[in-house]
Motif scaffolding. Sequence first.
Motif, mmCIF file in Angstrom:
data_model
loop_
_atom_site.group_PDB
_atom_site.id
_atom_site.type_symbol
_atom_site.label_atom_id
_atom_site.label_comp_id
_atom_site.label_asym_id
_atom_site.label_seq_id
_atom_site.Cartn_x
_atom_site.Cartn_y
_atom_site.Cartn_z
ATOM 1 N N LYS A 192 0.851 -1.190 0.000
ATOM 2 C CA LYS A 192 0.000 0.000 0.000
ATOM 3 C C LYS A 192 0.887 1.240 0.000
ATOM 4 N N ILE A 193 0.645 2.096 -0.983
ATOM 5 C CA ILE A 193 1.451 3.308 -1.152
ATOM 6 C C ILE A 193 0.538 4.533 -1.062
ATOM 7 N N LEU A 194 0.980 5.515 -0.308
ATOM 8 C CA LEU A 194 0.253 6.773 -0.173
ATOM 9 C C LEU A 194 1.055 7.864 -0.867
ATOM 10 N N LEU A 195 0.472 8.463 -1.885
ATOM 11 C CA LEU A 195 1.096 9.552 -2.627
ATOM 12 C C LEU A 195 0.540 10.866 -2.090
ATOM 13 N N ALA A 196 1.389 11.648 -1.434
ATOM 14 C CA ALA A 196 0.975 12.916 -0.833
ATOM 15 C C ALA A 196 1.261 14.042 -1.824
ATOM 16 N N LEU A 197 0.219 14.772 -2.179
ATOM 17 C CA LEU A 197 0.311 15.801 -3.209
ATOM 18 C C LEU A 197 -0.111 17.160 -2.685
ATOM 19 N N ASP A 198 0.567 18.209 -3.173
ATOM 20 C CA ASP A 198 0.100 19.560 -2.859
ATOM 21 C C ASP A 198 -0.751 20.113 -4.007
ATOM 22 N N LEU A 199 -0.872 19.340 -5.079
ATOM 23 C CA LEU A 199 -1.690 19.663 -6.256
ATOM 24 C C LEU A 199 -1.198 20.884 -7.027
ATOM 25 N N SER A 200 0.044 21.283 -6.797
ATOM 26 C CA SER A 200 0.643 22.335 -7.619
ATOM 27 C C SER A 200 1.062 21.696 -8.944
ATOM 28 N N ASN A 201 1.482 22.512 -9.895
ATOM 29 C CA ASN A 201 1.980 21.975 -11.162
ATOM 30 C C ASN A 201 3.178 21.058 -10.940
ATOM 31 N N GLU A 202 3.934 21.317 -9.894
ATOM 32 C CA GLU A 202 5.108 20.513 -9.591
ATOM 33 C C GLU A 202 4.750 19.094 -9.148
ATOM 34 N N SER A 203 3.509 18.866 -8.720
ATOM 35 C CA SER A 203 3.063 17.524 -8.336
ATOM 36 C C SER A 203 3.158 16.548 -9.496
ATOM 37 N N GLU A 204 3.104 17.088 -10.714
ATOM 38 C CA GLU A 204 3.194 16.240 -11.903
ATOM 39 C C GLU A 204 4.502 15.444 -11.905
ATOM 40 N N GLN A 205 5.536 15.978 -11.267
ATOM 41 C CA GLN A 205 6.834 15.311 -11.245
ATOM 42 C C GLN A 205 6.801 14.014 -10.433
ATOM 43 N N LEU A 206 5.801 13.836 -9.605
ATOM 44 C CA LEU A 206 5.680 12.625 -8.785
ATOM 45 C C LEU A 206 4.938 11.502 -9.508
ATOM 46 N N ARG A 207 4.225 11.843 -10.558
ATOM 47 C CA ARG A 207 3.350 10.882 -11.255
ATOM 48 C C ARG A 207 4.102 9.625 -11.690
ATOM 49 N N GLU A 208 5.154 9.789 -12.462
ATOM 50 C CA GLU A 208 5.883 8.644 -13.020
ATOM 51 C C GLU A 208 6.508 7.787 -11.922
ATOM 52 N N LYS A 209 7.089 8.436 -10.930
ATOM 53 C CA LYS A 209 7.738 7.703 -9.834
ATOM 54 C C LYS A 209 6.714 6.857 -9.076
ATOM 55 N N ALA A 210 5.576 7.444 -8.759
ATOM 56 C CA ALA A 210 4.542 6.712 -8.024
ATOM 57 C C ALA A 210 4.013 5.539 -8.844
ATOM 58 N N ARG A 211 3.742 5.778 -10.113
ATOM 59 C CA ARG A 211 3.222 4.706 -10.970
ATOM 60 C C ARG A 211 4.235 3.569 -11.089
ATOM 61 N N THR A 212 5.489 3.901 -11.319
ATOM 62 C CA THR A 212 6.535 2.884 -11.487
ATOM 63 C C THR A 212 6.678 2.018 -10.235
ATOM 64 N N ILE A 213 6.715 2.647 -9.077
ATOM 65 C CA ILE A 213 6.872 1.897 -7.820
ATOM 66 C C ILE A 213 5.630 1.048 -7.551
ATOM 67 N N ALA A 214 4.450 1.615 -7.774
ATOM 68 C CA ALA A 214 3.213 0.865 -7.553
ATOM 69 C C ALA A 214 3.137 -0.339 -8.494
ATOM 70 N N GLU A 215 3.453 -0.132 -9.770
ATOM 71 C CA GLU A 215 3.420 -1.233 -10.743
ATOM 72 C C GLU A 215 4.422 -2.318 -10.376
ATOM 73 N N ALA A 216 5.635 -1.936 -10.017
ATOM 74 C CA ALA A 216 6.692 -2.899 -9.687
ATOM 75 C C ALA A 216 6.326 -3.771 -8.492
ATOM 76 N N ASN A 217 5.522 -3.225 -7.590
ATOM 77 C CA ASN A 217 5.150 -3.944 -6.370
ATOM 78 C C ASN A 217 3.732 -4.493 -6.410
ATOM 79 N N GLY A 218 2.987 -4.183 -7.468
ATOM 80 C CA GLY A 218 1.579 -4.583 -7.513
ATOM 81 C C GLY A 218 0.809 -4.001 -6.339
ATOM 82 N N ALA A 219 1.156 -2.780 -5.975
ATOM 83 C CA ALA A 219 0.634 -2.155 -4.761
ATOM 84 C C ALA A 219 -0.662 -1.393 -5.013
ATOM 85 N N ALA A 220 -1.450 -1.292 -3.964
ATOM 86 C CA ALA A 220 -2.608 -0.396 -3.958
ATOM 87 C C ALA A 220 -2.062 1.014 -3.789
ATOM 88 N N LEU A 221 -2.533 1.924 -4.635
ATOM 89 C CA LEU A 221 -2.049 3.304 -4.602
ATOM 90 C C LEU A 221 -3.165 4.230 -4.140
#
Length: 147
Positions: A6-35
């Motif tokens: 289980k992964i919790l992605l904490a966002l401030d919803l600024s434009n800079e939050s977009e930089q977290l998208r790929e990292k979160a998806r990659t880690i979640a996919e690699a672990n088959g985790a609930a995001l």
Amino acid sequence: MSTYKKILLALDLSNESEQLREKARTIAEANGAALYAIHVIEPLSFAYGGDVPMDLTSIQEQLDDHAKQKLQKFSDSIGYPIEGQLVVTGHTETEIHRIADEYNIDLIIVGSHGRHGIALLLGSTANGVLHGANCDVLAVRIIDDED
């Protein structure tokens, strides 16, 4: 390396939050985790020390609605199923810790601006999340627009 379920992605919803998208998806996919995705809104009364001569309820509700829409848009764009989208009101670090404990989160992903000097001494949200979490925390370096 431990497997994250289980992964919790904490966002401030600024434009800079977009930089977290790929990292979160990659880690979640690699672990088959609930995001899960969370955005915390600090109450307007915090900004004014709770001493506001007017009712801020409708403004706070508008902020909540706007945040829910932005979080939905972000979640739709991530390319990985989001188990839960949470918009909560309170102190950012406290609410992230509370939700992480409540949902038995294994990993919190948060953006870090890598502040220097006085901003570093005052602390950051990422630092606050790191030092109170009961699970792993990944602080992803955010590249500011002015960098």
